[in-house]
Design a protein around this motif. Structure first.
Motif, PDB file in Angstrom:
ATOM      1  N   LEU A  44     -80.756   8.672 -65.869  1.00 23.85           N
ATOM      2  CA  LEU A  44     -80.653   9.101 -64.477  1.00 23.85           C
ATOM      3  C   LEU A  44     -79.631  10.223 -64.312  1.00 23.85           C
ATOM      4  O   LEU A  44     -79.854  11.178 -63.558  1.00 23.85           O
ATOM      5  CB  LEU A  44     -80.287   7.918 -63.588  1.00 23.85           C
ATOM      6  CG  LEU A  44     -81.328   6.801 -63.475  1.00 23.85           C
ATOM      7  CD1 LEU A  44     -80.803   5.678 -62.589  1.00 23.85           C
ATOM      8  CD2 LEU A  44     -82.646   7.334 -62.933  1.00 23.85           C
ATOM      9  N   SER A  45     -78.500  10.117 -65.007  1.00 25.13           N
ATOM     10  CA  SER A  45     -77.485  11.169 -64.910  1.00 25.13           C
ATOM     11  C   SER A  45     -77.998  12.478 -65.491  1.00 25.13           C
ATOM     12  O   SER A  45     -77.730  13.560 -64.945  1.00 25.13           O
ATOM     13  CB  SER A  45     -76.204  10.737 -65.620  1.00 25.13           C
ATOM     14  OG  SER A  45     -76.436  10.540 -67.014  1.00 25.13           O
ATOM     15  N   PHE A  46     -78.753  12.409 -66.600  1.00 22.92           N
ATOM     16  CA  PHE A  46     -79.318  13.635 -67.167  1.00 22.92           C
ATOM     17  C   PHE A  46     -80.315  14.264 -66.202  1.00 22.92           C
ATOM     18  O   PHE A  46     -80.349  15.493 -66.039  1.00 22.92           O
ATOM     19  CB  PHE A  46     -80.003  13.333 -68.497  1.00 22.92           C
ATOM     20  CG  PHE A  46     -80.658  14.536 -69.120  1.00 22.92           C
ATOM     21  CD1 PHE A  46     -79.907  15.487 -69.786  1.00 22.92           C
ATOM     22  CD2 PHE A  46     -82.035  14.720 -69.022  1.00 22.92           C
ATOM     23  CE1 PHE A  46     -80.507  16.608 -70.339  1.00 22.92           C
ATOM     24  CE2 PHE A  46     -82.646  15.827 -69.577  1.00 22.92           C
ATOM     25  CZ  PHE A  46     -81.877  16.772 -70.247  1.00 22.92           C
ATOM     26  N   ASN A  47     -81.109  13.438 -65.539  1.00 16.65           N
ATOM     27  CA  ASN A  47     -82.067  13.971 -64.579  1.00 16.65           C
ATOM     28  C   ASN A  47     -81.372  14.648 -63.409  1.00 16.65           C
ATOM     29  O   ASN A  47     -81.810  15.708 -62.935  1.00 16.65           O
ATOM     30  CB  ASN A  47     -82.976  12.845 -64.078  1.00 16.65           C
ATOM     31  CG  ASN A  47     -84.021  13.314 -63.095  1.00 16.65           C
ATOM     32  OD1 ASN A  47     -83.803  13.269 -61.889  1.00 16.65           O
ATOM     33  ND2 ASN A  47     -85.153  13.788 -63.604  1.00 16.65           N
ATOM     34  N   LEU A  48     -80.277  14.070 -62.949  1.00 13.86           N
ATOM     35  CA  LEU A  48     -79.552  14.663 -61.832  1.00 13.86           C
ATOM     36  C   LEU A  48     -78.854  15.954 -62.236  1.00 13.86           C
ATOM     37  O   LEU A  48     -78.933  16.968 -61.533  1.00 13.86           O
ATOM     38  CB  LEU A  48     -78.529  13.666 -61.280  1.00 13.86           C
ATOM     39  CG  LEU A  48     -79.056  12.554 -60.372  1.00 13.86           C
ATOM     40  CD1 LEU A  48     -77.943  11.588 -60.031  1.00 13.86           C
ATOM     41  CD2 LEU A  48     -79.657  13.147 -59.107  1.00 13.86           C
ATOM     42  N   ILE A  49     -78.158  15.943 -63.380  1.00 15.37           N
ATOM     43  CA  ILE A  49     -77.372  17.114 -63.780  1.00 15.37           C
ATOM     44  C   ILE A  49     -78.272  18.254 -64.227  1.00 15.37           C
ATOM     45  O   ILE A  49     -78.151  19.391 -63.755  1.00 15.37           O
ATOM     46  CB  ILE A  49     -76.379  16.723 -64.888  1.00 15.37           C
ATOM     47  CG1 ILE A  49     -75.340  15.740 -64.334  1.00 15.37           C
ATOM     48  CG2 ILE A  49     -75.680  17.963 -65.443  1.00 15.37           C
ATOM     49  CD1 ILE A  49     -74.386  15.207 -65.378  1.00 15.37           C
ATOM     50  N   ALA A  50     -79.178  17.955 -65.164  1.00 11.57           N
ATOM     51  CA  ALA A  50     -80.028  19.019 -65.701  1.00 11.57           C
ATOM     52  C   ALA A  50     -81.182  19.358 -64.774  1.00 11.57           C
ATOM     53  O   ALA A  50     -81.529  20.533 -64.603  1.00 11.57           O
ATOM     54  CB  ALA A  50     -80.562  18.616 -67.082  1.00 11.57           C
ATOM     55  N   GLY A  51     -81.795  18.317 -64.178  1.00 11.43           N
ATOM     56  CA  GLY A  51     -82.995  18.558 -63.386  1.00 11.43           C
ATOM     57  C   GLY A  51     -82.746  18.985 -61.964  1.00 11.43           C
ATOM     58  O   GLY A  51     -83.590  19.664 -61.366  1.00 11.43           O
ATOM     59  N   VAL A  52     -81.598  18.606 -61.392  1.00 12.86           N
ATOM     60  CA  VAL A  52     -81.315  18.936 -59.998  1.00 12.86           C
ATOM     61  C   VAL A  52     -80.262  20.036 -59.896  1.00 12.86           C
ATOM     62  O   VAL A  52     -80.502  21.094 -59.301  1.00 12.86           O
ATOM     63  CB  VAL A  52     -80.869  17.684 -59.215  1.00 12.86           C
ATOM     64  CG1 VAL A  52     -80.496  18.054 -57.778  1.00 12.86           C
ATOM     65  CG2 VAL A  52     -81.970  16.635 -59.220  1.00 12.86           C
ATOM     66  N   VAL A  53     -79.097  19.812 -60.503  1.00 13.62           N
ATOM     67  CA  VAL A  53     -77.975  20.736 -60.321  1.00 13.62           C
ATOM     68  C   VAL A  53     -78.207  22.038 -61.082  1.00 13.62           C
ATOM     69  O   VAL A  53     -78.331  23.124 -60.496  1.00 13.62           O
ATOM     70  CB  VAL A  53     -76.655  20.072 -60.746  1.00 13.62           C
ATOM     71  CG1 VAL A  53     -75.506  21.057 -60.587  1.00 13.62           C
ATOM     72  CG2 VAL A  53     -76.397  18.820 -59.919  1.00 13.62           C
ATOM     73  N   VAL A  54     -78.263  21.961 -62.424  1.00 13.90           N
ATOM     74  CA  VAL A  54     -78.335  23.183 -63.238  1.00 13.90           C
ATOM     75  C   VAL A  54     -79.650  23.924 -63.008  1.00 13.90           C
ATOM     76  O   VAL A  54     -79.672  25.154 -62.886  1.00 13.90           O
ATOM     77  CB  VAL A  54     -78.153  22.833 -64.729  1.00 13.90           C
ATOM     78  CG1 VAL A  54     -78.203  24.095 -65.580  1.00 13.90           C
ATOM     79  CG2 VAL A  54     -76.829  22.114 -64.957  1.00 13.90           C
ATOM     80  N   THR A  55     -80.762  23.187 -62.939  1.00 14.52           N
ATOM     81  CA  THR A  55     -82.049  23.851 -62.729  1.00 14.52           C
ATOM     82  C   THR A  55     -82.086  24.599 -61.405  1.00 14.52           C
ATOM     83  O   THR A  55     -82.557  25.743 -61.336  1.00 14.52           O
ATOM     84  CB  THR A  55     -83.192  22.821 -62.777  1.00 14.52           C
ATOM     85  OG1 THR A  55     -83.213  22.188 -64.055  1.00 14.52           O
ATOM     86  CG2 THR A  55     -84.529  23.495 -62.535  1.00 14.52           C
TER      87      THR A  55
END
Length: 750
Positions: free
Chosen positions: A654-665
């Motif tokens: 879930l943290s990877f999805n939030l950081i990579a998929g929401v924030v950085v993307t």
């Protein structure tokens, strides 16, 4: 040293720095220097004594006997060169200005030393390929030796920076250096403890710090992301709160239904179901299950949830990221611009102070350029002077600060076309080859060739082993057509002009390869089969030239090619996130996935056959993370790894999805939108069209004429300056007006 204090610490600094305008990026199609009107076409004398005639031009050069060139020592040149280079390369300008510090600084920024540090960063990051779990296993003592060597390089890098620092007492107050010391210390302690107590190397996730330490743009991007995160967290909290409340409601509603035991058996299961549904990964499965149940009306609830969570809140997240990150980028660029102007003003004060007029003469400028760009020919230096001086005999501060833009130019020398008219037959051939009808015919031929290739491949007859066959004759006919086209263009425009076009070079390579393949077929060489397959791929790639022949597509492709190199910084940020999560993933899940593992029974992971996607080494883990970031069936990957470990593993995914998929993307999307819109506007206005105004004529000290085309280097610095040019101009004007009002009030009081 006496010359510097006058500009920076004296009253002259308050007035001079406030009058430095914001300069637009130098480009051949825009006004290069603010102020007087500037004609990009510069006419110079072209005889053998061009230099002497130029000096005798009335009003262009005045007497340089009082320019103070003789009073400038080697130390002054070292100081001015270092300050200008810092401004051009967006460095902080932290070096001391004494002779020893400057010599250490020149050694530190030399190309070989810089490449050495980059190599140390790459080697340090690449060690993960050879450490357990390894892709290519090496003895532990060898990996330790290599890591110690890289750590020694970084320690030496920091010592060198302190050696030339202008503020040695406050060197360790800089968080950048404090962070490097902390990473080095933690890594050494971790290496020592891993030899005796455990095998887990937690310090490996800290290796990405060396990337940011050695890259100004990566460090700036991370700093802007950190400043943007508070606003992003507001939207993330809103998304999570909406998912949390909806999951409670849906769990209450569907607990005793046929689908409740699968998707809403508990609050946690319901939360995971709805969070994954926000990414649409499990939406078809959940929708199909409830639609086929006894209560198909419940599908409306899931559709409503997806509309709000995906299309509304996710779009809101992108909008907030776009607005906040754009603001941070603008503020960062404003700080960088002020720092660059301060450095250039400092350099101007050093080389202009000996002059009685406080200006930079042409002789001083040429001497400075010899040190800044020793490989530039005289034409480039002369052109740079004309761009800056705009006909004035000397450079003032407001013009000198544009040197940063001129040094960011790349010059292309063009041959002067002969004034003699070509023969009537050759002129007619040139008009015919340039005509739209001829180019459309060639484009149609390329499209027809690709269609024939597709038919041949679909019939499994992609290679003509016999040129007497239908396929062989067709291939030979297309080769002949391409040869005729290349011959006509070559004869019409000449070899030099013909080979300046990259597509013409590509066509010649394709033509030569096709002829060689035909010869090999005639000689019955079996190797020709593989060669011909390669030729088929090249001929299909020739379609790009056909697309580029249309104006709308040419502008689009040119825009993509212009701004894509700037994404290297954000690509590096993405890789840093992937690197950290790959290290953590290997430590948590290595050797966990195997066929027949009890935790994988009846999971989506097993049903989809995802067994090859393990985290047993770095390469496999990066592939798994890429699949997770794509979003397709990422919940199946997560369910498999959770099944062989525990429910706590959801935190990782879930943290990877939030950081990579929401924030950085979303940050990358925000920058791409801004950069693409900017470059699209530039290209649509006609920058792609090369006209006579794009070419600058200069004359060297020889009798040969030269024609030059100047274009800016389209790097990250170029796009950042272009993005916020209008806003920064207005802001600097406002600050300048406020400064001048304050100065006037002070004078009134006095």
């Amino acid at each position: 040293a006496e010359y510097m204090g006058t500009l920076i610490s004296g009253s002259r600094a308050a007035t001079t720095m406030a009058q430095v305008p914001l300069l637009d990026d130098v480009d051949a199609e825009v006004a290069l220097i603010p102020g007087p009107a500037f004609d990009p076409v510069i006419e110079l004398a072209t005889n053998d004594d061009g230099e002497r005639e130029l000096e005798n031009t009335p009003g262009f050069l005045d007497d340089d006997s009082d320019d103070g060139l003789a009073m400038l020592s080697e130390l002054h040149w070292l100081q001015a060169t270092a300050l200008v280079e810092d401004a051009v390369l967006r460095r902080a300008g932290e070096e001391g200005l004494d002779e020893e510090s400057l010599r250490w600084y020149r050694f530190y920024v030399s190309p070989w030393v810089t490449r050495g540090f980059y190599f140390a960063v790459a080697m340090n990051l690449a060690l993960v390929l050879f450490e357990k779990p390894a892709v290519f296993a090496l003895p532990r003592w060898l990996t330790y030796m290599l890591e110690l060597a890289t750590l020694g390089a970084f320690a030496g890098q920091m010592m060198m920076q302190r050696r030339f620092s202008g503020n040695k007492s406050g060197f360790l107050r800089d968080f950048k250096h404090v962070g490097l010391l902390a990473v080095l210390g933690l890594t050494l302690v971790d290496m020592l403890l891993a030899l005796f107590l455990y095998e887990f190397r937690f310090s490996r996730v800290l290796r990405v710090y060396f990337v940011s330490y050695n890259s100004v743009f990566v460090r700036s991007a991370l700093r802007n992301i950190r400043r943007t995160i508070p606003r992003i967290l507001d939207v993330v909290f809103l998304m999570m709160f909406f998912t949390l409340v909806t999951s409670i409601v849906f769990t209450i509603m569907f607990t005793e239904t046929s689908g409740g035991d699968l998707f809403f058996s508990s609050f946690w299961q319901g939360f995971l179901t709805l969070y994954i549904m926000r990414t649409t990964s499990n939406f078809p499965r959940v929708l199909a299950h409830f639609f086929s149940s006894s209560a198909p009306w419940t599908v409306v609830l899931f559709v409503a949830y997806v509309i709000v969570a995906l299309y509304l809140l996710t779009s809101l997240a992108l909008a907030v990221v776009y607005q906040q990150y754009q603001t941070q980028l603008k503020n960062e660029e404003l700080r960088a611009l002020k720092r660059q102007q301060k450095l250039l003003a400092h350099a101007f004060g050093i080389i202009s102070a000996p002059s009685s007029r406080g200006l930079v003469s042409r002789r001083i400028f040429i001497e400075l350029m010899k040190r800044l760009r020793p490989r530039w020919v005289h034409d480039k230096v002369e052109l740079s002077w004309r761009m800056l001086a705009c006909g004035a005999p000397r450079l003032s501060l407001s013009k000198f600060v544009a040197l940063r833009d001129v040094l960011k130019l790349q010059f292309f020398e063009l041959r002067v076309e002969s004034s003699d008219s070509p023969q009537p037959s050759l002129a007619a051939l040139q008009r015919a080859v340039r005509s739209k009808a001829f180019n459309y015919a060639i484009d149609a031929l390329v499209v027809l060739n690709v269609i024939v290739i597709a038919i041949q491949v679909s019939r499994d007859r992609a290679h003509p082993h016999d040129l007497s066959s239908v396929e062989g004759r067709i291939s030979l006919a297309f080769t002949a057509f391409y040869a005729v086209e290349a011959g006509l263009r070559l004869y019409a425009f000449g070899a030099r002009t013909f080979f300046q076009d990259n597509w013409n070079r590509f066509d010649v390579v394709l033509l030569i390869a096709s002829v060689l393949d035909a010869i090999l077929v005639l000689l019955n060489r079996r190797v020709a089969t593989d060669i011909f397959k390669f030729l088929l791929v090249l001929r299909v790639a020739r379609l790009w030239a056909t697309i580029g022949s249309f104006e709308r597509f040419r502008v689009l492709l040119a825009t993509l090619s212009d701004f894509l190199p700037t994404l290297s910084v954000y690509t590096m940020v993405f890789l840093m996130v992937f690197y950290v999560y790959a290290i953590i993933g290997m430590e948590l899940f290595a050797k966990r996935i195997s066929r027949g593992a009890p935790g994988l029974v009846d999971t989506l992971f097993a049903e989809e056959g995802f067994y090859p996607f393990t985290m047993d080494n770095f390469v496999n883990t990066i592939l798994v993370l890429f699949c997770l970031n794509v979003g397709e069936s990422w919940d199946a990957f997560a369910a498999g790894y959770v099944g062989v470990t525990s429910q706590w593993s959801w935190i990782y995914f879930l943290s990877f999805n939030l950081i990579a998929g929401v924030v950085v993307t979303n940050i990358v999307i925000a920058f791409v939108l801004e950069a693409f819109i900017l470059q699209w506007d530039i290209n649509v206005t006609g920058v792609l069209k090369v006209s006579s105004d794009d070419i600058v004529d200069v004359s060297a000290t020889t009798s040969l004429d030269a024609r030059w085309r100047a274009e800016p280097v389209r790097d990250m610095d170029y796009f950042l300056r272009r993005m916020f040019w209008a806003e920064l101009t207005e802001q600097l004007r406002t600050e300048r007006s406020a400064s001048m009002r304050g100065l006037s009030e002070s004078r009134s009081v006095l």
